[in-house]
Structure formats: structure tokens, C-alpha cells
Enzyme design. Structure first.
Site, PDB file in Angstrom:
ATOM      1  N   SER A 181       0.856  -1.196   0.000  1.00 19.23           N
ATOM      2  CA  SER A 181       0.000   0.000   0.000  1.00 19.23           C
ATOM      3  C   SER A 181       0.882   1.232   0.000  1.00 19.23           C
ATOM      4  O   SER A 181       2.034   1.193   0.453  1.00 19.23           O
ATOM      5  CB  SER A 181      -0.890   0.007   1.248  1.00 19.23           C
ATOM      6  OG  SER A 181      -1.513   1.267   1.419  1.00 19.23           O
ATOM      7  N   TYR A 189      -1.299  -0.774  10.185  1.00 21.56           N
ATOM      8  CA  TYR A 189      -1.378  -0.989   8.733  1.00 21.56           C
ATOM      9  C   TYR A 189      -0.120  -0.454   8.054  1.00 21.56           C
ATOM     10  O   TYR A 189       0.469  -1.121   7.202  1.00 21.56           O
ATOM     11  CB  TYR A 189      -2.635  -0.289   8.212  1.00 21.56           C
ATOM     12  CG  TYR A 189      -3.006  -0.590   6.783  1.00 21.56           C
ATOM     13  CD1 TYR A 189      -3.579  -1.812   6.437  1.00 21.56           C
ATOM     14  CD2 TYR A 189      -2.828   0.353   5.777  1.00 21.56           C
ATOM     15  CE1 TYR A 189      -3.942  -2.088   5.121  1.00 21.56           C
ATOM     16  CE2 TYR A 189      -3.195   0.092   4.465  1.00 21.56           C
ATOM     17  CZ  TYR A 189      -3.748  -1.124   4.144  1.00 21.56           C
ATOM     18  OH  TYR A 189      -4.116  -1.389   2.838  1.00 21.56           O
TER      19      TYR A 189
HETATM   20  N1  LIG Z   1      -8.703  -0.676  -1.380  1.00 20.71           N
HETATM   21  C1  LIG Z   1      -7.715   0.113  -1.001  1.00 20.71           C
HETATM   22  O1  LIG Z   1      -7.878   1.324  -0.839  1.00 20.71           O
HETATM   23  C2  LIG Z   1      -6.350  -0.471  -0.820  1.00 20.71           C
HETATM   24  C3  LIG Z   1      -5.247   0.379  -0.987  1.00 20.71           C
HETATM   25  C4  LIG Z   1      -3.967  -0.157  -0.817  1.00 20.71           C
HETATM   26  C5  LIG Z   1      -3.797  -1.490  -0.512  1.00 20.71           C
HETATM   27  N2  LIG Z   1      -4.897  -2.286  -0.347  1.00 20.71           N
HETATM   28  C6  LIG Z   1      -4.655  -3.702  -0.039  1.00 20.71           C
HETATM   29  O2  LIG Z   1      -5.191  -4.477  -1.079  1.00 20.71           O
HETATM   30  C7  LIG Z   1      -5.429  -5.804  -0.612  1.00 20.71           C
HETATM   31  C8  LIG Z   1      -6.786  -6.272  -1.088  1.00 20.71           C
HETATM   32  O3  LIG Z   1      -7.773  -5.463  -0.455  1.00 20.71           O
HETATM   33  P1  LIG Z   1      -9.095  -4.967  -1.177  1.00 20.71           P
HETATM   34  O4  LIG Z   1      -8.942  -3.516  -1.392  1.00 20.71           O
HETATM   35  O5  LIG Z   1      -9.436  -5.846  -2.312  1.00 20.71           O
HETATM   36  O6  LIG Z   1     -10.130  -5.109   0.038  1.00 20.71           O
HETATM   37  P2  LIG Z   1     -11.223  -6.233   0.317  1.00 20.71           P
HETATM   38  O7  LIG Z   1     -11.606  -6.027   1.737  1.00 20.71           O
HETATM   39  O8  LIG Z   1     -12.258  -6.178  -0.731  1.00 20.71           O
HETATM   40  O9  LIG Z   1     -10.405  -7.601   0.145  1.00 20.71           O
HETATM   41  C9  LIG Z   1      -9.559  -8.113   1.138  1.00 20.71           C
HETATM   42  C10 LIG Z   1      -9.706  -9.622   1.104  1.00 20.71           C
HETATM   43  O10 LIG Z   1      -8.773 -10.202   2.032  1.00 20.71           O
HETATM   44  C11 LIG Z   1      -9.455 -11.252   2.716  1.00 20.71           C
HETATM   45  N3  LIG Z   1      -8.833 -11.533   3.995  1.00 20.71           N
HETATM   46  C12 LIG Z   1      -8.856 -10.787   5.136  1.00 20.71           C
HETATM   47  N4  LIG Z   1      -8.191 -11.416   6.115  1.00 20.71           N
HETATM   48  C13 LIG Z   1      -7.755 -12.592   5.603  1.00 20.71           C
HETATM   49  C14 LIG Z   1      -7.008 -13.675   6.126  1.00 20.71           C
HETATM   50  N5  LIG Z   1      -6.594 -13.705   7.401  1.00 20.71           N
HETATM   51  N6  LIG Z   1      -6.730 -14.721   5.317  1.00 20.71           N
HETATM   52  C15 LIG Z   1      -7.147 -14.724   4.031  1.00 20.71           C
HETATM   53  N7  LIG Z   1      -7.860 -13.721   3.474  1.00 20.71           N
HETATM   54  C16 LIG Z   1      -8.157 -12.665   4.254  1.00 20.71           C
HETATM   55  C17 LIG Z   1     -10.880 -10.742   2.872  1.00 20.71           C
HETATM   56  O11 LIG Z   1     -11.789 -11.812   3.138  1.00 20.71           O
HETATM   57  C18 LIG Z   1     -11.101 -10.076   1.522  1.00 20.71           C
HETATM   58  O12 LIG Z   1     -11.621 -10.975   0.561  1.00 20.71           O
HETATM   59  C19 LIG Z   1      -5.265  -5.742   0.903  1.00 20.71           C
HETATM   60  O13 LIG Z   1      -3.997  -6.250   1.243  1.00 20.71           O
HETATM   61  C20 LIG Z   1      -5.328  -4.247   1.188  1.00 20.71           C
HETATM   62  O14 LIG Z   1      -4.642  -3.904   2.366  1.00 20.71           O
HETATM   63  C21 LIG Z   1      -6.155  -1.811  -0.510  1.00 20.71           C
END
Ligand SMILES: NC(=O)c1ccc[n+]([C@@H]2O[C@H](COP(=O)([O-])OP(=O)(O)OC[C@H]3O[C@@H](n4cnc5c(N)ncnc54)[C@H](O)[C@@H]3O)[C@@H](O)[C@H]2O)c1
Length: 269
Positions: free
Chosen positions: A142, A155
């Protein structure tokens, strides 16, 4: 890296996506399937997650990424079912929600999933990638790992740790034809921003689509530079972050001291 110039993965390749039924996971799976990649979605066990995988036409495997042994079992299952593993997208993650100045319980939980989940996923994927003759590990970090996020220190620490892990590991595996990269998106429109989406809308603040991030993840797989951390931001696309480096040591006579060869990657110590 842009999607128009990105080489496509080899058709028939096999990719594993952790957190695979979330926003980025779904967008990535959709794009990879259209490129004839076999995509296995790993995520926490729920009816909803199984249904998402079913709708995408992808096999679903249950995985809590903070369970070290479970990561290895999932990779073994992917190899048993599909013959190989070419790319591991270590993408599962959670954000903290606490408003306390420091909530250590939550901090540890976020680090367990967002950092140690990546370490365990890498440990599990490496032998399979070696057996495939090489491959790629793409970690979803991120922007919060490059710039401190005051609202969520756990985070920031976890994502910053994941970036440093990728940068230090990349040199150790490059000779085995394995590329490790990190993706560092800004805020993107997925469930993880549900609690703050309205603030972005009210302030006319641009956020990424999941599809833009998925394009960057695919580019990292097929053409990423080992150890690179790709920033993804609205209006700029995916660009490698330029790390400033640190001042080198000086010898007693004032010359720049190079790190001894025995301490460099690839040397047998
Ligand atoms: N959306 C944003 O703004 C953003 C920005 C930067 C980074 N991210 C990162 O992107 C990645 C994906 O997130 P997203 O935006 O698709 O959000 P999201 O919440 O839609 O997806 C996250 C997924 O991770 C799964 N998850 C959570 N804990 C888990 C565990 N212990 N074991 C296995 N799976 C688990 C959840 O069930 C979910 O399906 C994450 O690592 C998040 O930190 C997101």
C-alpha cells in the site's frame, strides 16, 4: 507500466490469489481468466466467498493467511489440482479500525495478516515456483507502507514491512528466475474503504478502481523489476517508487566504503 504495453502472461499459467474474493482479487481474477490463466482464489471460509469464486468460475480454497501451515497446504493443493504454480498474488489484507492512539491488540492482528501472511505465503510459494522453473510473487502492499498513515499505524508498519521484505527477498531469489515485486496502491474503491468512502466523495477526492490496480498487478507479474515497489495512484497509473538510499560509510581516510562482497546477495556466507 501500463496495461496497453504490458506483456500478457503465458496462456495456461496457474495463479493463486490470496484475499482472492475481495475487490482487487475479483478484478484481477476476471482479467487473468480472460487471458487464459487458471486462477485459484484463496480466502477466509464463508458462503459469500465461495459464491463469489463460483460466479467468477474459479476454484476456491479456504485459507487464513496468518496460519503458516495452511499456506503450504494451499500451495500443495494448487500443484496437485493444476500441476504447477506460476504466480502467487499475496493480496489478503485488513485495515485497522480502532480510534485509540495505540491499540496493540489490533496492531498485532493487522501485522499478523498483512505482514506475516506475506512472509508465510512467500515461504509456501517459493518451492512450487522453483519446480515450475521460475515465476512471480506479487505482494499487495500500500501507499501507506511508503508514507505513514496516522489513522492506522499497524497498517503502515505491516505494509512498510511487506515492501522491505519484498526488496530484501527479491535479490535472494532472482537467480532462480523468481521475481518478487510489491504493489502500493492509494485509496481504491473496494470494501476495505467502506467506512471512509463517503469522505472521499464529499471532498471530491479521486480514488482508484479495482481494475486499475489489477492492471498494475498483472504488469508486475509479467514485466516487474525484481524488488520494485509500484505506486498506483489516480491520474498517474503505476510507477516504480524511487527509494533514496542511505549515506554510505566512510573509511578513516574519507573514502566511501563499499559493503563487503560476502554480505551481498548471492554470496555464500
Ligand atoms: N482498497 C484500497 O484502498 C487499498 C489500498 C492499498 C492497498 N490495499 C490492499 O489491497 C489488498 C486487497 O484489499 P481490497 O482492497 O481488495 O479489500 P477487500 O476487503 O475487498 O479484500 C480483502 C480480502 O482479504 C481477505 N482476507 C482478510 N483477512 C484474511 C485472512 N486472514 N486470510 C485470508 N484472506 C483474508 C478478505 O476476506 C477479503 O476478501 C489488501 O492487502 C489491502 O490492504 C487496498
Amino acid at each position: 507500466m501500463t496495461s496497453s504495453t504490458t506483456p500478457a502472461p503465458t496462456p495456461g499459467s496457474v495463479a493463486l490469489i490470496t484475499g482472492g474474493t475481495g475487490g482487487f482479487g475479483r478484478a484481477l481474477a476476471t482479467k487473468l481468466k480472460a487471458l487464459d490463466v487458471t486462477v485459484v482464489l484463496a480466502d477466509l471460509d464463508s458462503e459469500r466467498n465461495r459464491q463469489v469464486a463460483d460466479e467468477l468460475g474459479c476454484p476456491f480454497v479456504v485459507l487464513d493467511v496468518s496460519d503458516r501451515a495452511a499456506n503450504a497446504a494451499v500451495v500443495a493443493q494448487v500443484e496437485a489440482d493444476h500441476g504447477r504454480l506460476d504466480a502467487a498474488f499475496l493480496n489478503a489484507g485488513i485495515a485497522g479500525k480502532s480510534r485509540q492512539a495505540l491499540d496493540v491488540d489490533e496492531f498485532l492482528k493487522v501485522v499478523d495478516i498483512d505482514l506475516f501472511g506475506v512472509v508465510y505465503g512467500t515461504e509456501a510459494a517459493l518451492p512450487a515456483l522453483r519446480r515450475a522453473g521460475g515465476g512471480s510473487i506479487v505482494v499487495t502492499a500500500s501507499l501507506a507502507g511508503l508514507a505513514p498513515l496516522a489513522t492506522d499505524p499497524g497498517y503502515s508498519v505491516a505494509k512498510g514491512g511487506a515492501i522491505t521484505f519484498v526488496r530484501s527477498m527479491a535479490a535472494r531469489v532472482i537467480d532462480e528466475n523468481i521475481t518478487m515485486t510489491a504493489i502500493c496502491p492509494g485509496f481504491a474503491d473496494t470494501a476495505i474503504i467502506d467506512g471512509i468512502r463517503q469522505t472521499f466523495i464529499d471532498n471530491n477526492f479521486p480514488i482508484l478502481s479495482a481494475e486499475e490496480v489489477a492492471d498494475a498487478m498483472i504488469a508486475a507479474w509479467t514485466s516487474g523489476e525484481p524488488g520494485a515497489a509500484y505506486i498506483v495512484q489516480p491520474g498517474i497509473g503505476a510507477v516504480p517508487y524511487k527509494f533514496k538510499g542511505v549515506p554510505a560509510a566512510k573509511t578513516a581516510t574519507g573514502e566511501t566504503a563499499g559493503v563487503p562482497g560476502a554480505l551481498r546477495p548471492g554470496s555464500a556466507t
